[in-house]
Design an enzyme around this catalytic site. Structure first.
Site, PDB file in Angstrom:
ATOM      1  N   ARG A  93       2.978   4.022  -0.459  1.00  0.00           N
ATOM      2  CA  ARG A  93       2.764   3.745  -1.878  1.00  0.00           C
ATOM      3  C   ARG A  93       1.553   4.443  -2.479  1.00  0.00           C
ATOM      4  NH1 ARG A  93       5.832  -0.055  -0.322  1.00  0.00           N
ATOM      5  NH2 ARG A  93       4.533   0.192   1.495  1.00  0.00           N
TER       6      ARG A  93
ATOM      7  N   LYS B 170      -8.127  22.913  15.151  1.00  0.00           N
ATOM      8  CA  LYS B 170      -8.874  24.001  15.796  1.00  0.00           C
ATOM      9  C   LYS B 170     -10.344  23.645  15.973  1.00  0.00           C
ATOM     10  CE  LYS B 170      -6.289  27.344  13.067  1.00  0.00           C
ATOM     11  NZ  LYS B 170      -6.521  28.433  12.101  1.00  0.00           N
TER      12      LYS B 170
ATOM     13  N   HIS C 138     -10.458  -0.569  -1.079  1.00  0.00           N
ATOM     14  CA  HIS C 138      -9.262   0.081  -1.622  1.00  0.00           C
ATOM     15  C   HIS C 138      -9.326  -0.147  -3.143  1.00  0.00           C
ATOM     16  CE1 HIS C 138      -5.405   1.760  -1.899  1.00  0.00           C
ATOM     17  NE2 HIS C 138      -4.722   1.001  -1.063  1.00  0.00           N
TER      18      HIS C 138
HETATM   19  C1  NCD Z   1      -2.376  -1.714   1.695  1.00  0.00           C
HETATM   20  C2  NCD Z   1      -3.365  -0.843   2.446  1.00  0.00           C
HETATM   21  O1  NCD Z   1      -3.044   0.265   2.883  1.00  0.00           O
HETATM   22  O2  NCD Z   1      -4.485  -1.308   2.572  1.00  0.00           O
HETATM   23  N1  NCD Z   1      -1.226  -1.005   1.294  1.00  0.00           N
HETATM   24  C3  NCD Z   1      -1.266  -0.247   0.156  1.00  0.00           C
HETATM   25  O3  NCD Z   1      -2.136   0.565  -0.047  1.00  0.00           O
HETATM   26  N2  NCD Z   1      -0.333  -0.506  -0.774  1.00  0.00           N
HETATM   27  C4  NCD Z   1      -2.059  -2.978   2.414  1.00  0.00           C
HETATM   28  C5  NCD Z   1      -1.533  -2.927   3.803  1.00  0.00           C
HETATM   29  O4  NCD Z   1      -1.353  -1.869   4.414  1.00  0.00           O
HETATM   30  O5  NCD Z   1      -1.266  -4.010   4.325  1.00  0.00           O
END
Ligand code: NCD
Length: 351
Positions: free
Chosen positions: A85, A114, A168
């Protein structure tokens, strides 16, 4: 600039407030690294831009106009940790505003194989592209890259698409954008009860969203997890310093009928050290049509996805299930962020 910090560990060990100083330029976000960087007013500005973008994509001339806004810019997608996603929605967002893109997803196919360092690799990207969007398993690594690039004098904006267990920020933005849209008729994000369920210790999406949400007035937060996966001590400390009313429990049933939003997460077993995930009965942290039927009528269910068994697919048809809409919102808010960072969002008025 202060004396250079030789390793990313050294850089990352500094306080967030110190690190954050590097991520702004002339009063504007340059690098998007942490959810702490978004004030409520900036978030609302971005929500507004995202609403416009969404509206414009409904008409062919709107789509054409959006594509003209950043057709002179290029973005590099450097994702060394698995992603569906985040990678695809950033890619789609770039395409929506006209940006060309390049990508490295498998370092074994780049010069890292490399023996080239990631630091040198990122420097190469900054020579060819106007922005780097990156995901890396090491917490704070993209922050260090942003800091290093700045010191070369040839810096381009970097966006954090997930930094290990740490942050994130664009997931947090899309989560709050979805809450904002879902609660438009019921008083908005403030003064509501939010439940976060599952692996709260290692899920960076929860960590970032909770930090962002804590800025709003009178929100209450319920953290529902087995004790070994409850929120980290530093996050709890941060929330208490923000005067957020928090409760921790391992009993989903005790809160399900009283919350306005349930944010579900999968178990993050890729971070297991010795199979600790196998000790958990995750069915206690799962939604089925039966327990969803006890949720408030206007409440919502979110999930950053991917899901495993924590939401039964039969729940998808329930009007409270917002997670498919949530992932679509991710494209609009990321497109809004691109327009903001390159300072062209004001041009939407021309349409
Ligand atoms: C999340 C992540 O990668 O932290 N997914 C995402 O970005 N939509 C949540 C997850 O992987 O559980």
């Amino acid at each position: 600039m202060e004396e250079s910090l030789k390793t990313y560990e050294e850089y990352f060990s500094q306080a967030v407030e110190v690190r954050m100083r590097h991520y702004e330029k002339e009063g504007r976000l340059q690098h998007v690294m942490l959810s702490h960087q978004f004030s409520i007013s900036l978030m609302e500005e971005l929500f507004d831009i995202a609403d416009h973008v969404k509206e414009m994509t409904r008409k062919p001339n709107g789509i054409e106009f959006l594509k003209s806004l950043l057709c002179h810019k290029k973005a590099m997608l450097y994702f060394t940790q698995p992603s569906t996603r985040t990678f695809l929605s950033f890619l789609t967002a770039c395409q929506m505003v006209g940006m060309d893109t390049g990508e490295v997803r498998d370092p074994s196919l780049s010069s890292e194989y490399k023996g080239e360092s990631q630091e040198d690799g990122v420097r190469v990207f900054s020579s060819y592209f106007d922005m780097i969007i990156m995901r890396d398993p090491k917490p704070g690594f993209c922050e260090y890259m942003a800091y290093l690039l700045d010191s070369t004098g040839r810096s381009v904006p970097i966006m954090n698409g997930g930094s290990g267990k740490d942050q994130h920020p664009t997931q947090a933005l899309l989560d709050l954008y979805t809450m904002h849209r879902s609660f438009q008729k019921t008083g908005g994000i403030p003064k509501k009860r939010y439940a976060f369920v599952g692996d709260l210790l290692r899920g960076r999406a929860v960590r970032s969203s909770v930090m962002l949400l804590s800025q709003y007035k009178d929100v209450e937060m319920e953290f529902i997890a087995p004790s070994s996966f409850q929120i980290a001590a530093d996050l709890e400390e941060y929330l208490l310093s923000q005067d957020v009313n928090i409760h921790k429990t391992d009993n989903l049933e005790s809160v399900i009928s009283s919350v306005d939003c349930i944010y579900m997460t999968r178990i993050q077993d890729e971070y297991d050290l010795s199979g600790e995930s196998n000790l958990i009965d995750y069915s206690k942290y799962s939604l089925t049509p039966d327990n969803v039927s006890r949720m408030k009528k206007n409440s919502i269910i979110l999930h950053p996805l991917p899901r495993r068994h924590e939401i039964s697919p039969e729940v998808d048809a329930d009007p409270r299930a917002m997670y498919w809409r949530q992932l679509r919102n991710g494209v609009y808010i990321r497109a809004a962020l691109l327009l903001y960072v390159f300072n062209v969002a004001h041009r939407l008025k021309e349409y």
